[in-house]
Design a protein around this motif. Structure first.
Motif, PDB file in Angstrom:
ATOM      1  N   GLU A  18       1.254  -1.194  -0.098  1.00  0.00           N
ATOM      2  CA  GLU A  18      -0.072  -0.063   0.248  1.00  0.00           C
ATOM      3  C   GLU A  18       0.987   1.342  -0.313  1.00  0.00           C
ATOM      4  OE1 GLU A  18      -3.752   2.444   2.922  1.00  0.00           O
ATOM      5  OE2 GLU A  18      -3.066  -0.495   2.553  1.00  0.00           O
ATOM      6  N   LEU A  19       2.036   1.618   0.351  1.00  0.00           N
ATOM      7  CA  LEU A  19       3.232   2.330   0.549  1.00  0.00           C
ATOM      8  C   LEU A  19       3.452   2.750  -0.541  1.00  0.00           C
ATOM      9  CD1 LEU A  19       4.509   4.707   2.563  1.00  0.00           C
ATOM     10  CD2 LEU A  19       6.013   2.560   3.062  1.00  0.00           C
ATOM     11  N   GLY A  20       3.972   1.753  -1.033  1.00  0.00           N
ATOM     12  CA  GLY A  20       4.416   2.047  -2.042  1.00  0.00           C
ATOM     13  C   GLY A  20       3.320   2.050  -3.533  1.00  0.00           C
ATOM     14  N   LYS A  21       2.085   2.204  -3.211  1.00  0.00           N
ATOM     15  CA  LYS A  21       1.005   2.476  -4.516  1.00  0.00           C
ATOM     16  C   LYS A  21       1.220   3.862  -4.166  1.00  0.00           C
ATOM     17  CE  LYS A  21      -0.922  -1.768  -5.146  1.00  0.00           C
ATOM     18  NZ  LYS A  21      -2.305  -2.612  -4.366  1.00  0.00           N
ATOM     19  N   CYS A  22       1.202   4.212  -2.520  1.00  0.00           N
ATOM     20  CA  CYS A  22       0.736   5.652  -1.994  1.00  0.00           C
ATOM     21  C   CYS A  22       1.895   6.632  -2.942  1.00  0.00           C
ATOM     22  CB  CYS A  22       0.405   5.574  -0.733  1.00  0.00           C
ATOM     23  SG  CYS A  22       0.709   7.397  -0.045  1.00  0.00           S
ATOM     24  N   ILE A  23       3.603   5.586  -3.083  1.00  0.00           N
ATOM     25  CA  ILE A  23       4.462   6.782  -3.367  1.00  0.00           C
ATOM     26  C   ILE A  23       4.390   6.816  -4.795  1.00  0.00           C
ATOM     27  CG2 ILE A  23       6.989   6.557  -3.787  1.00  0.00           C
ATOM     28  CD1 ILE A  23       7.024   5.028  -0.584  1.00  0.00           C
ATOM     29  N   GLN A  24       4.051   5.992  -5.584  1.00  0.00           N
ATOM     30  CA  GLN A  24       3.711   5.970  -6.920  1.00  0.00           C
ATOM     31  C   GLN A  24       2.864   7.677  -7.013  1.00  0.00           C
ATOM     32  OE1 GLN A  24       3.234   2.290  -8.269  1.00  0.00           O
ATOM     33  NE2 GLN A  24       5.233   1.024  -8.492  1.00  0.00           N
ATOM     34  N   GLU A  25       1.977   7.389  -6.562  1.00  0.00           N
ATOM     35  CA  GLU A  25       0.734   8.274  -7.089  1.00  0.00           C
ATOM     36  C   GLU A  25       1.214   9.599  -6.398  1.00  0.00           C
ATOM     37  OE1 GLU A  25      -3.013   6.995  -4.474  1.00  0.00           O
ATOM     38  OE2 GLU A  25      -2.958   5.592  -5.344  1.00  0.00           O
ATOM     39  N   TYR A  26       1.730   9.647  -5.185  1.00  0.00           N
ATOM     40  CA  TYR A  26       2.897  11.080  -4.893  1.00  0.00           C
ATOM     41  C   TYR A  26       3.770  11.084  -5.377  1.00  0.00           C
ATOM     42  CZ  TYR A  26       5.459  14.111  -2.283  1.00  0.00           C
ATOM     43  OH  TYR A  26       5.984  15.215  -1.739  1.00  0.00           O
ATOM     44  N   GLU A  27       4.650  10.948  -6.214  1.00  0.00           N
ATOM     45  CA  GLU A  27       5.349  10.692  -7.367  1.00  0.00           C
ATOM     46  C   GLU A  27       4.803  11.193  -8.960  1.00  0.00           C
ATOM     47  OE1 GLU A  27       8.830  11.520  -7.265  1.00  0.00           O
ATOM     48  OE2 GLU A  27       8.359  10.607  -5.069  1.00  0.00           O
ATOM     49  N   VAL A  28       4.059  10.861  -9.098  1.00  0.00           N
ATOM     50  CA  VAL A  28       2.751  11.436  -9.971  1.00  0.00           C
ATOM     51  C   VAL A  28       2.569  12.640 -10.217  1.00  0.00           C
ATOM     52  CG1 VAL A  28       0.810  10.956 -11.868  1.00  0.00           C
ATOM     53  CG2 VAL A  28       2.519   9.147 -11.808  1.00  0.00           C
ATOM     54  N   LYS A  31       2.980  15.238  -7.798  1.00  0.00           N
ATOM     55  CA  LYS A  31       4.018  15.888  -8.195  1.00  0.00           C
ATOM     56  C   LYS A  31       5.083  16.475  -8.643  1.00  0.00           C
ATOM     57  CE  LYS A  31       8.262  14.446  -6.925  1.00  0.00           C
ATOM     58  NZ  LYS A  31       9.096  14.202  -6.194  1.00  0.00           N
ATOM     59  N   LYS A  32       5.425  15.685  -9.931  1.00  0.00           N
ATOM     60  CA  LYS A  32       6.325  15.957 -11.200  1.00  0.00           C
ATOM     61  C   LYS A  32       4.319  16.950 -11.884  1.00  0.00           C
ATOM     62  CE  LYS A  32       8.121  11.935 -11.860  1.00  0.00           C
ATOM     63  NZ  LYS A  32       8.741  10.813 -11.825  1.00  0.00           N
ATOM     64  N   THR A  33       3.158  16.033 -11.767  1.00  0.00           N
ATOM     65  CA  THR A  33       2.150  16.778 -12.677  1.00  0.00           C
ATOM     66  C   THR A  33       1.614  18.104 -11.865  1.00  0.00           C
ATOM     67  OG1 THR A  33       0.820  14.947 -12.707  1.00  0.00           O
ATOM     68  CG2 THR A  33      -0.054  17.158 -13.113  1.00  0.00           C
ATOM     69  N   LEU A  34       1.962  18.464 -10.943  1.00  0.00           N
ATOM     70  CA  LEU A  34       1.765  19.392 -10.381  1.00  0.00           C
ATOM     71  C   LEU A  34       3.511  20.313  -9.946  1.00  0.00           C
ATOM     72  CD1 LEU A  34       0.946  22.165  -8.715  1.00  0.00           C
ATOM     73  CD2 LEU A  34       1.697  20.952  -6.554  1.00  0.00           C
ATOM     74  N   ARG A  35       4.558  20.078 -10.762  1.00  0.00           N
ATOM     75  CA  ARG A  35       5.235  21.129 -10.866  1.00  0.00           C
ATOM     76  C   ARG A  35       5.151  21.358 -12.085  1.00  0.00           C
ATOM     77  NH1 ARG A  35      10.136  17.338  -9.620  1.00  0.00           N
ATOM     78  NH2 ARG A  35       9.854  18.022  -7.845  1.00  0.00           N
ATOM     79  N   SER A  36       4.897  20.694 -12.866  1.00  0.00           N
ATOM     80  CA  SER A  36       4.809  20.979 -14.548  1.00  0.00           C
ATOM     81  C   SER A  36       4.228  22.232 -14.806  1.00  0.00           C
ATOM     82  CB  SER A  36       4.071  19.909 -15.470  1.00  0.00           C
ATOM     83  OG  SER A  36       3.651  20.240 -16.752  1.00  0.00           O
ATOM     84  N   LEU A  37       2.438  21.800 -13.903  1.00  0.00           N
ATOM     85  CA  LEU A  37       1.824  23.167 -14.020  1.00  0.00           C
ATOM     86  C   LEU A  37       2.493  24.620 -13.377  1.00  0.00           C
ATOM     87  CD1 LEU A  37      -1.879  21.500 -12.517  1.00  0.00           C
ATOM     88  CD2 LEU A  37      -1.596  22.506 -14.770  1.00  0.00           C
TER      89      LEU A  37
END
Length: 97
Positions: free
Chosen positions: A58-68, A70-76
């Motif tokens: 579950e933590l691994g999935k959360c980390i992946q969602e966070y990274e996605v 984060k990248k989307t927000l940084r891009s925006l």
């Protein structure tokens, strides 16, 4: 964060399996209280280990969602900043102070 050593868990599980096997084939039995206490503790260890594995997944999935995210927000943010800086430069060129 310290994890649970899977190798160590497998060693304990194998030792318990061996204990059960030897206990079933031995002529002299362990005291029932010792055996039931050991079995109970092994069942609790199994439950905790599988819960840990589930939480790690579950933590691994959360980390992946966070990274996605984060990248989307940084891009925006970067896109918006570039647009605003461009607008400021245009306004300065049109209306020099």
């Amino acid at each position: 964060m310290q994890g649970i050593d899977s190798r160590e868990y497998r060693i304990l599980a194998a030792a318990f399996d061996k204990l059960e096997s030897v206990s079933n084939n031995a002529t002299s039995k362990l005291e029932e209280s010792d055996y039931s206490n050991t079995k109970k503790n092994m069942e609790e260890l199994d439950a905790l280990y599988f819960r840990f594995q589930s939480l790690c997944s579950e933590l691994g999935k959360c980390i992946q969602e966070y990274e996605v995210k984060k990248k989307t927000l940084r891009s925006l943010i970067n896109k918006s900043n570039r647009k605003l800086v461009s607008e400021l430069h245009k306004n300065k060129a049109v209306n020099p102070l």
